[in-house]
Design a protein around this motif. Sequence first.
Motif, PDB file in Angstrom:
ATOM      1  N   LYS A  97       0.825  -1.208   0.000  1.00 31.56           N
ATOM      2  CA  LYS A  97       0.000   0.000   0.000  1.00 31.56           C
ATOM      3  C   LYS A  97       0.863   1.264   0.000  1.00 31.56           C
ATOM      4  O   LYS A  97       0.599   2.221   0.718  1.00 31.56           O
ATOM      5  CB  LYS A  97      -0.959  -0.003   1.182  1.00 31.56           C
ATOM      6  N   GLY A  98       1.944   1.218  -0.790  1.00 31.38           N
ATOM      7  CA  GLY A  98       2.774   2.402  -0.978  1.00 31.38           C
ATOM      8  C   GLY A  98       3.809   2.672   0.101  1.00 31.38           C
ATOM      9  O   GLY A  98       4.487   3.693   0.064  1.00 31.38           O
ATOM     10  N   PRO A 100       6.952   0.766   2.795  1.00 29.41           N
ATOM     11  CA  PRO A 100       7.696  -0.455   3.096  1.00 29.41           C
ATOM     12  C   PRO A 100       6.991  -1.248   4.195  1.00 29.41           C
ATOM     13  O   PRO A 100       6.458  -0.660   5.147  1.00 29.41           O
ATOM     14  CB  PRO A 100       9.048   0.058   3.588  1.00 29.41           C
ATOM     15  N   VAL A 101       6.989  -2.567   4.058  1.00 27.68           N
ATOM     16  CA  VAL A 101       6.359  -3.420   5.066  1.00 27.68           C
ATOM     17  C   VAL A 101       6.897  -3.090   6.456  1.00 27.68           C
ATOM     18  O   VAL A 101       6.158  -3.067   7.438  1.00 27.68           O
ATOM     19  CB  VAL A 101       6.573  -4.922   4.723  1.00 27.68           C
ATOM     20  N   GLY A 102       8.192  -2.785   6.530  1.00 25.66           N
ATOM     21  CA  GLY A 102       8.810  -2.485   7.818  1.00 25.66           C
ATOM     22  C   GLY A 102       8.243  -1.263   8.524  1.00 25.66           C
ATOM     23  O   GLY A 102       8.465  -1.080   9.717  1.00 25.66           O
ATOM     24  N   ASP A 103       7.503  -0.409   7.806  1.00 23.26           N
ATOM     25  CA  ASP A 103       6.891   0.761   8.428  1.00 23.26           C
ATOM     26  C   ASP A 103       5.584   0.420   9.144  1.00 23.26           C
ATOM     27  O   ASP A 103       5.018   1.269   9.831  1.00 23.26           O
ATOM     28  CB  ASP A 103       6.604   1.845   7.377  1.00 23.26           C
ATOM     29  N   THR A 164      -1.024 -12.153  -2.293  1.00 23.81           N
ATOM     30  CA  THR A 164       0.396 -12.099  -2.631  1.00 23.81           C
ATOM     31  C   THR A 164       0.783 -10.655  -2.930  1.00 23.81           C
ATOM     32  O   THR A 164       0.139  -9.992  -3.740  1.00 23.81           O
ATOM     33  CB  THR A 164       0.699 -12.991  -3.852  1.00 23.81           C
ATOM     34  N   ILE A 165       1.845 -10.182  -2.254  1.00 27.81           N
ATOM     35  CA  ILE A 165       2.318  -8.816  -2.497  1.00 27.81           C
ATOM     36  C   ILE A 165       3.713  -8.797  -3.112  1.00 27.81           C
ATOM     37  O   ILE A 165       4.173  -7.749  -3.560  1.00 27.81           O
ATOM     38  CB  ILE A 165       2.305  -7.961  -1.213  1.00 27.81           C
ATOM     39  N   TYR A 166       4.360  -9.969  -3.155  1.00 28.12           N
ATOM     40  CA  TYR A 166       5.728 -10.007  -3.681  1.00 28.12           C
ATOM     41  C   TYR A 166       6.098 -11.461  -3.934  1.00 28.12           C
ATOM     42  O   TYR A 166       5.697 -12.346  -3.183  1.00 28.12           O
ATOM     43  CB  TYR A 166       6.682  -9.388  -2.652  1.00 28.12           C
ATOM     44  N   ASP A 182      -4.542  -8.543   5.389  1.00 29.71           N
ATOM     45  CA  ASP A 182      -4.735  -7.181   5.868  1.00 29.71           C
ATOM     46  C   ASP A 182      -5.938  -7.130   6.794  1.00 29.71           C
ATOM     47  O   ASP A 182      -7.071  -7.324   6.363  1.00 29.71           O
ATOM     48  CB  ASP A 182      -4.929  -6.257   4.657  1.00 29.71           C
ATOM     49  N   TRP A 183      -5.687  -6.821   8.052  1.00 27.13           N
ATOM     50  CA  TRP A 183      -6.765  -6.771   9.047  1.00 27.13           C
ATOM     51  C   TRP A 183      -7.391  -5.395   9.165  1.00 27.13           C
ATOM     52  O   TRP A 183      -8.348  -5.199   9.905  1.00 27.13           O
ATOM     53  CB  TRP A 183      -6.245  -7.224  10.412  1.00 27.13           C
ATOM     54  N   LYS A 184      -6.867  -4.422   8.448  1.00 25.89           N
ATOM     55  CA  LYS A 184      -7.393  -3.053   8.542  1.00 25.89           C
ATOM     56  C   LYS A 184      -8.287  -2.714   7.343  1.00 25.89           C
ATOM     57  O   LYS A 184      -8.795  -1.608   7.255  1.00 25.89           O
ATOM     58  CB  LYS A 184      -6.252  -2.039   8.639  1.00 25.89           C
ATOM     59  N   GLU A 185      -8.449  -3.659   6.406  1.00 25.17           N
ATOM     60  CA  GLU A 185      -9.306  -3.402   5.228  1.00 25.17           C
ATOM     61  C   GLU A 185     -10.763  -3.368   5.636  1.00 25.17           C
ATOM     62  O   GLU A 185     -11.237  -4.119   6.432  1.00 25.17           O
ATOM     63  CB  GLU A 185      -9.127  -4.514   4.173  1.00 25.17           C
TER      64      GLU A 185
END
Length: 185
Positions: A97-98, A100-103, A164-166, A182-185
Amino acid sequence: MIEIITSNTSSDLEGIITLQKKNLKTDLSPLEIKEQGFVTVSHTLDDLKKMHLHEKNIIAKDGEQVIAYVLGMTEQSKNDIPRLVELYESFDHIQFKGMPVGDYHYIVVGQVCVDKNYRGQGLFDQCYEAYKNHFASCYDFAITEIACINLRSMKAHERIGFKTIYTYTDVAGVAWNVVVWDWKE
């Protein structure tokens, strides 16, 4: 009677290891791998105890026997288990979602497995629903990697909502899908 709970005792963790050993790719026939799926990583009891200090796991038990599990790994786990450092660092280079996963604040599905005698009874979905109920208030999503050849696992994860995202190929030539629920969708 089957119950789905969080892991709480050393016996629970030992039950996870027992089930894991029965489903390791290295110990299955090519037909079993294709039809039943597999797990890749062999954890030690010490690994599971360290992971358990940060988050519990979701397990299904029939009496005292662990018959299914979904492991929860946090970023703190990587400091306790050195082989996880590369996994977590690889996530930092993947966009979701634009960003980095780490964020994000996420939990890694360290592994999921259902005993072959209990498959087809909905335990996979029930354990993952318990996983979401347990962790969704604390994390944005669950993330994991699935070997592309593990079609049974890919289909099951997609069925409950993982996307799948990658996709990448590791140094051993194994192709992997990085998937997110994604639990926030």
